[in-house]
Design a protein around this motif. Structure first.
Motif, short mmCIF file in Angstrom:
data_model
loop_
_atom_site.label_atom_id
_atom_site.label_comp_id
_atom_site.label_asym_id
_atom_site.label_seq_id
_atom_site.Cartn_x
_atom_site.Cartn_y
_atom_site.Cartn_z
N HIS A 64 70.76 9.55 24.24
CA HIS A 64 71.25 10.53 23.28
C HIS A 64 72.77 10.67 23.38
N ARG A 68 73.74 9.05 20.00
CA ARG A 68 73.72 10.12 19.01
C ARG A 68 74.95 11.01 19.11
N ARG A 79 70.50 0.26 16.07
CA ARG A 79 69.09 0.66 16.06
C ARG A 79 68.67 0.85 17.52
N VAL A 95 62.71 12.44 21.05
CA VAL A 95 62.53 12.52 19.59
C VAL A 95 63.89 12.70 18.91
N ALA A 96 64.75 13.51 19.54
CA ALA A 96 66.08 13.75 18.97
C ALA A 96 66.93 12.48 18.94
N CYS A 97 66.58 11.51 19.75
CA CYS A 97 67.30 10.22 19.75
C CYS A 97 67.04 9.43 18.46
N ARG A 98 66.01 9.82 17.69
CA ARG A 98 65.62 9.10 16.47
C ARG A 98 65.49 7.59 16.72
N VAL A 100 64.17 3.80 16.72
CA VAL A 100 63.42 2.98 15.76
C VAL A 100 62.08 2.56 16.35
N ALA A 118 57.20 15.31 17.00
CA ALA A 118 57.55 14.56 15.80
C ALA A 118 57.08 15.31 14.55
N ALA A 121 59.40 18.05 13.87
CA ALA A 121 60.69 17.57 13.38
C ALA A 121 60.57 16.89 12.03
N VAL A 123 59.24 13.92 11.43
CA VAL A 123 59.51 12.47 11.51
C VAL A 123 58.24 11.75 11.98
N LEU A 125 57.08 8.58 14.51
CA LEU A 125 57.59 7.74 15.60
C LEU A 125 56.81 6.43 15.61
#
Ligand code: PLP
Length: 235
Positions: A64, A68, A79, A95-98, A100, A118, A121, A123, A125
Motif C-alpha cells: 500500500h 497506493r 498492476r 483490499v485497499a491495495c486494489r 489485480v 470487498a 468496499a 469491489v 477480488l
C-alpha cells in the motif's frame, strides 16, 4: 553492486520465451510478475519505464505504501499482485491495495474475511488458492483435500472470483526438484476443473527466480520473479 533492471528484465523475458517455445507454448500466454518486496519505489519506476506492468508484493502494508501512496500517480499504472500470506488483521489494507490478483488465499477464514471487506468496499477480488502440494508442514497453503472441502463454500462467496492455483515448492537450489510439485499443481487444477466446472481454473501461478523455466515447461501461466530482476534482497 549495480543492478541493471532493464537488462535483467530483458534477460528474464528471453528465458521465459525460450522455455515456452521448448514446451510448445505461446510465450504471450505467460505473465511475468516482477516481485519488488523490500525494494524502493524507484525500482518499480525503472521497471515500468522498461515496459513491465505486473508487480508482486507479499506484505499488504508495504504494498500500500509503495503502490497506493508513493506510486499513486504513476503513468502507466502498475498492476499490483498480492502474493504473500494475508493475516486477518491485514485483510482491510489488502483490499485497499486494489490488487489485480491475490495469489495466496490459504484458508477459509481469510476468504470469508476478504469477501466481507470487498462487499463493503463494493469491489470484486480476483483470487488464486495457494496449495501446499508437497505436504510440508512448514508451508502455507491448503492441503489438496482441504481445498476441495472448502471450495463449495468459498466458490459461493459473491465478492471473490477464483481463477486458479498457486504454489511455492520447498526450496531446493536444483530447479529440477521443483518439477514434480509444479506437475502436481497442474494435475490438481485439471481435477478441480472437472469437479467444479463453473469456476475459472485458467491460471497457474508457479515459478520463482531459480525455477521459473521449469514452471513454464510444466504449465505456469504466471511466474513471480524477484531477485533475477532486482538483485538480492537485504533481509
Ligand atoms: C519473494 C517471492 C517471490 C520471488 O522470489 P525470488 O526468488 O526473488 O524470485 C515469489 N513468490 C513469492 C510468494 C515470494 O514471496
Amino acid at each position: 553492486m549495480t543492478i541493471n533492471i532493464d537488462t535483467n528484465l530483458q534477460h528474464v523475458r528471453q528465458r521465459m520465451a525460450a522455455a515456452a517455445t521448448r514446451a510448445g507454448r505461446d510465450p504471450e500466454e505467460i505473465t511475468l510478475v516482477a516481485v519488488t518486496k523490500t525494494h524502493p519505489w524507484a525500482y518499480v519506476a525503472r521497471a515500468l519505464a522498461a515496459g513491465q506492468r505486473d508487480f508482486g508484493e507479499n506484505r499488504p502494508e508495504e504494498a500500500h505504501a509503495k503502490f497506493r501512496e508513493e506510486g499513486a500517480t504513476a503513468d502507466p499504472a502498475p498492476r499490483l499482485h498480492l502474493i504473500g500470506p494475508i493475516q486477518s488483521r491485514k485483510a482491510r489494507i489488502a483490499v485497499a491495495c486494489r490488487p489485480v490478483l491475490i495469489h495466496s488465499i490459504d484458508r477459509p477464514k481469510i476468504a470469508r474475511k476478504l469477501n466481507d471487506l470487498a462487499l463493503a468496499a463494493g469491489v470484486v477480488l480476483d483470487v488464486l488458492f495457494e496449495v501446499n502440494v508437497s505436504g510440508e508442514a512448514s508451508k502455507f497453503g491448503f492441503a489438496p483435500d482441504a481445498l476441495r472441502q472448502a471450495l463449495s463454500e468459498i466458490l459461493s462467496l459473491p465478492a471473490l472470483h477464483a481463477h486458479g492455483l498457486m504454489t511455492i515448492p520447498p526450496f531446493d537450489p536444483d530447479p529440477e526438484s521443483a518439477r514434480p510439485h509444479f506437475r502436481a499443481l497442474r494435475r490438481l487444477r485439471d481435477q478441480l476443473r472437472q469437479e467444479f466446472p463453473r469456476a475459472d481454473w485458467s491460471q497457474l501461478s508457479m515459478g520463482m527466480s531459480h525455477d521459473f523455466e521449469v514452471a513454464i515447461e510444466e504449465g505456469a501461466t504466471i511466474v513471480r520473479v524477484g531477485s533475477a530482476i532486482f538483485g538480492p534482497r537485504a533481509v
